[in-house]
Design a protein around this motif. Structure first.
Motif, PDB file in Angstrom:
ATOM      1  N   GLU A  44      -9.084  90.485 -97.999  1.00 52.46           N
ATOM      2  CA  GLU A  44     -10.389  90.609 -98.647  1.00 52.46           C
ATOM      3  C   GLU A  44     -10.294  91.414 -99.943  1.00 52.46           C
ATOM      4  OE1 GLU A  44     -14.933  92.201 -97.682  1.00 52.46           O
ATOM      5  OE2 GLU A  44     -13.413  92.177 -96.093  1.00 52.46           O
ATOM      6  N   LYS A  45      -9.496  92.491 -99.931  1.00 44.76           N
ATOM      7  CA  LYS A  45      -9.341  93.325-101.129  1.00 44.76           C
ATOM      8  C   LYS A  45      -8.647  92.549-102.249  1.00 44.76           C
ATOM      9  CE  LYS A  45     -11.200  97.066 -99.479  1.00 44.76           C
ATOM     10  NZ  LYS A  45     -12.519  97.511 -99.985  1.00 44.76           N
ATOM     11  N   TYR A  46      -7.616  91.781-101.878  1.00 39.60           N
ATOM     12  CA  TYR A  46      -6.929  90.983-102.894  1.00 39.60           C
ATOM     13  C   TYR A  46      -7.862  89.919-103.476  1.00 39.60           C
ATOM     14  CZ  TYR A  46      -2.207  92.843-102.145  1.00 39.60           C
ATOM     15  OH  TYR A  46      -1.094  93.640-102.111  1.00 39.60           O
ATOM     16  N   MET A  47      -8.673  89.296-102.633  1.00 38.05           N
ATOM     17  CA  MET A  47      -9.604  88.284-103.119  1.00 38.05           C
ATOM     18  C   MET A  47     -10.647  88.882-104.059  1.00 38.05           C
ATOM     19  SD  MET A  47      -8.645  85.333-102.120  1.00 38.05           S
ATOM     20  CE  MET A  47      -6.933  85.920-102.218  1.00 38.05           C
ATOM     21  N   ASP A  48     -11.051  90.117-103.792  1.00 34.60           N
ATOM     22  CA  ASP A  48     -12.000  90.797-104.683  1.00 34.60           C
ATOM     23  C   ASP A  48     -11.394  90.977-106.070  1.00 34.60           C
ATOM     24  OD1 ASP A  48     -13.979  90.976-102.796  1.00 34.60           O
ATOM     25  OD2 ASP A  48     -13.500  93.028-102.183  1.00 34.60           O
ATOM     26  N   LEU A  49     -10.095  91.321-106.111  1.00 36.36           N
ATOM     27  CA  LEU A  49      -9.407  91.467-107.397  1.00 36.36           C
ATOM     28  C   LEU A  49      -9.360  90.124-108.135  1.00 36.36           C
ATOM     29  CD1 LEU A  49      -6.310  93.740-106.610  1.00 36.36           C
ATOM     30  CD2 LEU A  49      -8.291  94.345-108.004  1.00 36.36           C
ATOM     31  N   LEU A  50      -8.983  89.063-107.429  1.00 32.74           N
ATOM     32  CA  LEU A  50      -8.853  87.747-108.053  1.00 32.74           C
ATOM     33  C   LEU A  50     -10.195  87.186-108.488  1.00 32.74           C
ATOM     34  CD1 LEU A  50      -6.182  86.197-105.662  1.00 32.74           C
ATOM     35  CD2 LEU A  50      -5.819  87.166-107.942  1.00 32.74           C
ATOM     36  N   PRO A  75      -4.421  98.134-113.582  1.00 32.35           N
ATOM     37  CA  PRO A  75      -3.943  99.523-113.684  1.00 32.35           C
ATOM     38  C   PRO A  75      -3.773 100.134-112.302  1.00 32.35           C
ATOM     39  CG  PRO A  75      -6.279  99.389-114.216  1.00 32.35           C
ATOM     40  CD  PRO A  75      -5.798  97.980-114.073  1.00 32.35           C
ATOM     41  N   VAL A  76      -2.770 100.979-112.150  1.00 38.40           N
ATOM     42  CA  VAL A  76      -2.550 101.701-110.896  1.00 38.40           C
ATOM     43  C   VAL A  76      -2.688 103.189-111.182  1.00 38.40           C
ATOM     44  CG1 VAL A  76      -0.939 102.228-109.022  1.00 38.40           C
ATOM     45  CG2 VAL A  76      -1.029  99.913-109.984  1.00 38.40           C
ATOM     46  N   CYS A 109      -3.863 103.874-106.347  1.00 35.50           N
ATOM     47  CA  CYS A 109      -4.907 102.864-106.107  1.00 35.50           C
ATOM     48  C   CYS A 109      -4.939 101.839-107.242  1.00 35.50           C
ATOM     49  CB  CYS A 109      -6.277 103.534-105.984  1.00 35.50           C
ATOM     50  SG  CYS A 109      -6.365 104.714-104.624  1.00 35.50           S
ATOM     51  N   ILE A 110      -5.146 100.572-106.874  1.00 34.64           N
ATOM     52  CA  ILE A 110      -5.222  99.494-107.857  1.00 34.64           C
ATOM     53  C   ILE A 110      -6.637  99.411-108.416  1.00 34.64           C
ATOM     54  CG2 ILE A 110      -4.962  97.017-108.230  1.00 34.64           C
ATOM     55  CD1 ILE A 110      -3.045  96.959-105.878  1.00 34.64           C
TER      56      ILE A 110
END
Length: 364
Positions: free
Chosen positions: A51-57, A150-151, A175-176
């Motif tokens: 879910e977190k990766y999909m939010d980024l994409l 950014p990290v 954190c990404i």
């Protein structure tokens, strides 16, 4: 790609990531060193991580064409574009990820650590009759999303420990953040795949995006995609004649609003073609001289490209500017504006003075 199709792709970024198949990342430090890489099949991810990766994409497809979203075309198909095609076709089996990492690391102007994240997906294209192509159809849209995030390292926090029932110092966390620059490959329009083109998003504060994409991937912005609003106003202004100018502008804006409604209802594409624009200026009252100026301006400013209907921004305020004058008026007040000639024959914009009007601090 237009705003309508970008919104469709955005729907692929669901919690279960059913449209996506793989994920790959490269963590880079501020000294441009590759710290770590990883690759995963989507089904290997825990639901909360997915879910977190999909939010980024999803962020990579958020915005408007002509604003922070832009169509960029490669001047020639070089190493990087070939690498992207290899990655799209072969997924995690591709040997070309290093080419993309190297190009980004070389040109990306980062002062902090960042993550290069890539993901592959297959989009189920909706047809005009409302049906959908099967996911295994040859005509389904296979694409990859690449984003640079950014990290940041958070300061050590006081963390509650259940064992000791106390708040104790914890480790700093990396954190990404939201993507600064991202793109979709290959680009897509009504004619299908465009393997020489990227659909690019510039994140907040990423005003270096155009230069970076040019250096890293040899891409440049297509005028019609990036500057639809400005170019639209230029060619529309060229057709203005000596008739009622405010009425002309009003009719043009009404026509654009009508086209936007058609796009929202799915009755029309987002492409603002030359013939549509010509029809708009004719209906607005442009005379033969105005139409000739329109044709000349269109050829010079836009050429073979098409503008985007939804990129034409409605005016929140009426802006009147000249060398010596700058006035801003609420959009719903435009009915009170009149163009007329003064005693000397000079053309003037007349603004009605309402009770309570303040001029230089004085009520007039």
């Amino acid at each position: 790609m237009d705003n309508t199709f970008a919104k469709e792709l955005k729907k692929d970024c669901t919690k279960d990531a059913s449209a996506f198949t793989w994920l790959r990342g490269c963590y880079v430090d501020s000294s441009k060193n590759m710290v770590a890489t990883f690759s995963k099949k989507i089904y290997e991810l825990a639901p909360e991580d997915c879910e977190k990766y999909m939010d980024l994409l999803k962020t990579c497809l958020t915005g408007k064409v002509g604003k922070n979203l832009m169509n960029m075309v490669a001047s020639e198909k070089g190493t990087e574009m070939d690498a992207l095609e290899s990655i799209r076709e072969e997924g995690l089996d591709s040997k070309r990820f290093e080419d993309i990492y190297d190009s980004i690391i070389r040109f990306y102007p980062a002062e902090d650590n960042y993550l290069i994240l890539a993901a592959g997906a297959l989009h189920d294209i909706e047809q005009k009759d409302g049906s959908h192509m099967h996911m295994d159809s040859e005509e389904s849209y296979s694409y990859i999303v690449v984003c640079i995030c950014p990290v940041k390292e958070n300061k050590p926090l006081l963390i509650y420990t259940k064992e000791k029932k106390d708040f104790l110092s914890g480790k700093a966390l990396r954190c990404i953040g939201k993507p600064k620059v991202s793109f979709v490959y290959p680009n897509y329009d009504s004619d299908g795949y465009m393997t020489d083109s990227l659909f690019v998003r510039a994140g907040s504060g990423a005003d270096f995006t155009e230069e970076f994409m040019s250096d890293a991937f040899g891409c440049g912005i297509t005028n019609a995609a990036q500057k639809s609003d400005d170019l639209f106003k230029k060619v529309i202004s060229a057709a203005i004649t000596d008739n009622d100018k405010t009425e002309y502008i009003k009719k043009v804006e009404e026509s654009i609003d009508s086209l936007k409604d058609e796009v929202k209802r799915g009755e029309s594409t987002d492409e603002l073609r030359r013939d549509l624009l010509l029809d708009i200026v004719k209906k607005a009252g442009a005379d033969d001289k105005g139409l000739k100026r329109f044709e000349e301006a269109y050829e010079e400013e836009i050429g073979e490209q098409n503008l985007s209907v939804t990129a034409i921004e409605p005016a929140k305020n009426i802006s009147i500017r000249s060398e010596n004058v700058s006035i801003s008026i609420k959009a719903d007040y435009k009915e009170q504006l009149t163009i007329a000639n003064d005693e000397a024959g000079n053309e003037c914009i007349m603004i009605r003075i309402e009770p309570g009007t303040i001029f230089n601090g004085y009520e007039i």
